[in-house]
Design a protein around this motif. Structure first.
Motif, PDB file in Angstrom:
ATOM      1  N   GLN A   1     -17.257   8.034   2.869  1.00 21.37           N
ATOM      2  CA  GLN A   1     -18.140   9.193   2.929  1.00 21.37           C
ATOM      3  C   GLN A   1     -17.328  10.454   3.173  1.00 21.37           C
ATOM      4  OE1 GLN A   1     -22.100   9.263   5.103  1.00 21.37           O
ATOM      5  NE2 GLN A   1     -20.872  10.406   6.582  1.00 21.37           N
ATOM      6  N   VAL A   2     -17.542  11.486   2.350  1.00 19.54           N
ATOM      7  CA  VAL A   2     -16.922  12.792   2.561  1.00 19.54           C
ATOM      8  C   VAL A   2     -17.941  13.661   3.291  1.00 19.54           C
ATOM      9  CG1 VAL A   2     -15.839  14.792   1.495  1.00 19.54           C
ATOM     10  CG2 VAL A   2     -15.557  12.528   0.456  1.00 19.54           C
ATOM     11  N   ASN A   3     -17.630  13.987   4.540  1.00 22.44           N
ATOM     12  CA  ASN A   3     -18.561  14.739   5.367  1.00 22.44           C
ATOM     13  C   ASN A   3     -18.568  16.215   4.986  1.00 22.44           C
ATOM     14  OD1 ASN A   3     -19.198  12.396   7.053  1.00 22.44           O
ATOM     15  ND2 ASN A   3     -17.117  12.628   7.831  1.00 22.44           N
ATOM     16  N   GLN A   4     -19.495  16.973   5.576  1.00 20.45           N
ATOM     17  CA  GLN A   4     -19.620  18.385   5.243  1.00 20.45           C
ATOM     18  C   GLN A   4     -18.374  19.177   5.618  1.00 20.45           C
ATOM     19  OE1 GLN A   4     -22.057  19.919   3.441  1.00 20.45           O
ATOM     20  NE2 GLN A   4     -22.753  17.817   3.100  1.00 20.45           N
ATOM     21  N   ASP A   5     -17.613  18.723   6.627  1.00 20.64           N
ATOM     22  CA  ASP A   5     -16.377  19.410   7.005  1.00 20.64           C
ATOM     23  C   ASP A   5     -15.162  18.878   6.236  1.00 20.64           C
ATOM     24  OD1 ASP A   5     -16.062  16.928   8.138  1.00 20.64           O
ATOM     25  OD2 ASP A   5     -15.660  17.656  10.171  1.00 20.64           O
ATOM     26  N   CYS A   6     -15.415  18.054   5.221  1.00 19.70           N
ATOM     27  CA  CYS A   6     -14.381  17.500   4.336  1.00 19.70           C
ATOM     28  C   CYS A   6     -13.499  16.452   5.009  1.00 19.70           C
ATOM     29  CB  CYS A   6     -13.517  18.607   3.716  1.00 19.70           C
ATOM     30  SG  CYS A   6     -14.467  19.704   2.622  1.00 19.70           S
ATOM     31  N   THR A   7     -13.926  15.923   6.146  1.00 21.38           N
ATOM     32  CA  THR A   7     -13.271  14.742   6.687  1.00 21.38           C
ATOM     33  C   THR A   7     -13.840  13.508   5.988  1.00 21.38           C
ATOM     34  OG1 THR A   7     -14.908  14.583   8.470  1.00 21.38           O
ATOM     35  CG2 THR A   7     -12.845  15.773   8.940  1.00 21.38           C
ATOM     36  N   VAL A   8     -13.015  12.465   5.907  1.00 22.05           N
ATOM     37  CA  VAL A   8     -13.410  11.232   5.226  1.00 22.05           C
ATOM     38  C   VAL A   8     -13.596  10.138   6.264  1.00 22.05           C
ATOM     39  CG1 VAL A   8     -12.761   9.505   3.497  1.00 22.05           C
ATOM     40  CG2 VAL A   8     -12.135  11.919   3.159  1.00 22.05           C
ATOM     41  N   THR A   9     -14.744   9.501   6.244  1.00 25.59           N
ATOM     42  CA  THR A   9     -15.030   8.403   7.161  1.00 25.59           C
ATOM     43  C   THR A   9     -15.617   7.232   6.363  1.00 25.59           C
ATOM     44  OG1 THR A   9     -17.193   9.380   7.641  1.00 25.59           O
ATOM     45  CG2 THR A   9     -15.395   9.871   9.177  1.00 25.59           C
ATOM     46  N   THR A  10     -15.763   6.122   7.044  1.00 24.19           N
ATOM     47  CA  THR A  10     -16.368   4.936   6.432  1.00 24.19           C
ATOM     48  C   THR A  10     -17.705   4.663   7.099  1.00 24.19           C
ATOM     49  OG1 THR A  10     -14.189   3.993   5.960  1.00 24.19           O
ATOM     50  CG2 THR A  10     -16.070   2.498   5.913  1.00 24.19           C
ATOM     51  N   LYS A  11     -18.712   4.405   6.284  1.00 23.44           N
ATOM     52  CA  LYS A  11     -20.034   4.080   6.821  1.00 23.44           C
ATOM     53  C   LYS A  11     -20.460   2.717   6.299  1.00 23.44           C
ATOM     54  CE  LYS A  11     -22.724   6.358   3.153  1.00 23.44           C
ATOM     55  NZ  LYS A  11     -23.800   7.334   2.865  1.00 23.44           N
ATOM     56  N   GLY A  12     -21.527   2.201   6.849  1.00 23.90           N
ATOM     57  CA  GLY A  12     -22.015   0.892   6.446  1.00 23.90           C
ATOM     58  C   GLY A  12     -22.610   0.896   5.050  1.00 23.90           C
ATOM     59  N   LEU A  13     -22.951  -0.287   4.591  1.00 24.25           N
ATOM     60  CA  LEU A  13     -23.527  -0.440   3.262  1.00 24.25           C
ATOM     61  C   LEU A  13     -24.941   0.111   3.227  1.00 24.25           C
ATOM     62  CD1 LEU A  13     -22.367  -4.095   2.512  1.00 24.25           C
ATOM     63  CD2 LEU A  13     -21.285  -1.968   1.755  1.00 24.25           C
TER      64      LEU A  13
END
Length: 222
Positions: free
Chosen positions: A62-74
């Motif tokens: 997931q690319v968040n609104q602040d442009c950090t990249v994280t992993t989320k569930g299915l």
């Protein structure tokens, strides 16, 4: 209820039970087998590539609104996922392929749209000690058999614990065929972008062919 109305209801129920794609309904075990059959193998990448790892039910990037990249569930409606990582030590190329099988076409479309949105919003992205720079839309010329497809290219910048910085070119292509999403990623030495682009396209087309060969393999539920 008249005969005509009854027929309409029956047809509608049958279509819903088979998913929006109109293909066979899938249970999770069937979907996982399909993902395994379709995901690229070393021979799809070419001579010198070997498998590194294989994982199921991997989360979504997931690319968040602040442009950090994280992993989320299915997301709801995900039936199966499979990712295979590979490398060619002599050429310093590494790759990954991923297959996600969804319950219906609209779920696959939403996944692709969200993935593409990050590319358009954030030309630079961050994930812990990794930065993705010069992110831009890539080429999908020559790819066939997809309902929708997009490509992303950029530079992967990593910093290790000693502060050493390394850079690699990367190419990602993602595409949908009905309720199935396919993804191929290639990391390559800087300056080898054209080779990475061609290899990623080759792997994507190979997976599309695998899917085409398997699309009638899963029987409908009765």
């Amino acid at each position: 209820m008249g005969a005509t109305a009854l027929v309409v209801v029956i047809v509608a129920v049958m279509m819903l039970s088979r998913g929006e794609s109109g293909g066979p309904a899938r249970d999770p075990a069937e979907a996982q087998k399909l993902a395994s059959d379709v995901a690229a193998k070393p021979e799809d990448w070419g001579s010198g590539f070997t498998n590194l790892d294989e994982s199921q039910n991997t989360g979504e990037t997931q690319v968040n609104q602040d442009c950090t990249v994280t992993t989320k569930g299915l997301r709801p409606g995900t039936l199966a996922t499979l990712r295979r990582d590979t490398e060619n030590k002599s050429s310093e190329f590494a790759g990954a392929s991923e297959v996600r099988v969804f319950d219906k076409k609209s779920t696959a479309e939403a996944y692709l749209e969200e993935s593409e949105d990050g590319n358009h919003r954030c030309p630079t992205q961050r994930q812990e000690d990794t930065r993705y720079e010069q992110i831009r839309e890539g080429s999908t010329d020559g790819l066939t058999g997809f309902d929708d497809v997009f490509a992303e290219e950029g530079t992967l910048v990593q910093t290790d614990s000693s502060g050493t910085v390394t850079k690699q070119a990367y190419v990602t292509i993602m595409g949908n065929v009905k309720d199935v999403n396919l993804m191929a990623l290639t990391n390559a030495p800087v300056g080898k972008e054209a080779d990475a682009r061609n290899l990623t396209k080759k792997v994507m087309q190979a997976m599309q062919k695998h899917l085409e060969a398997n699309e009638n393999a899963l029987p409908p539920k009765h």
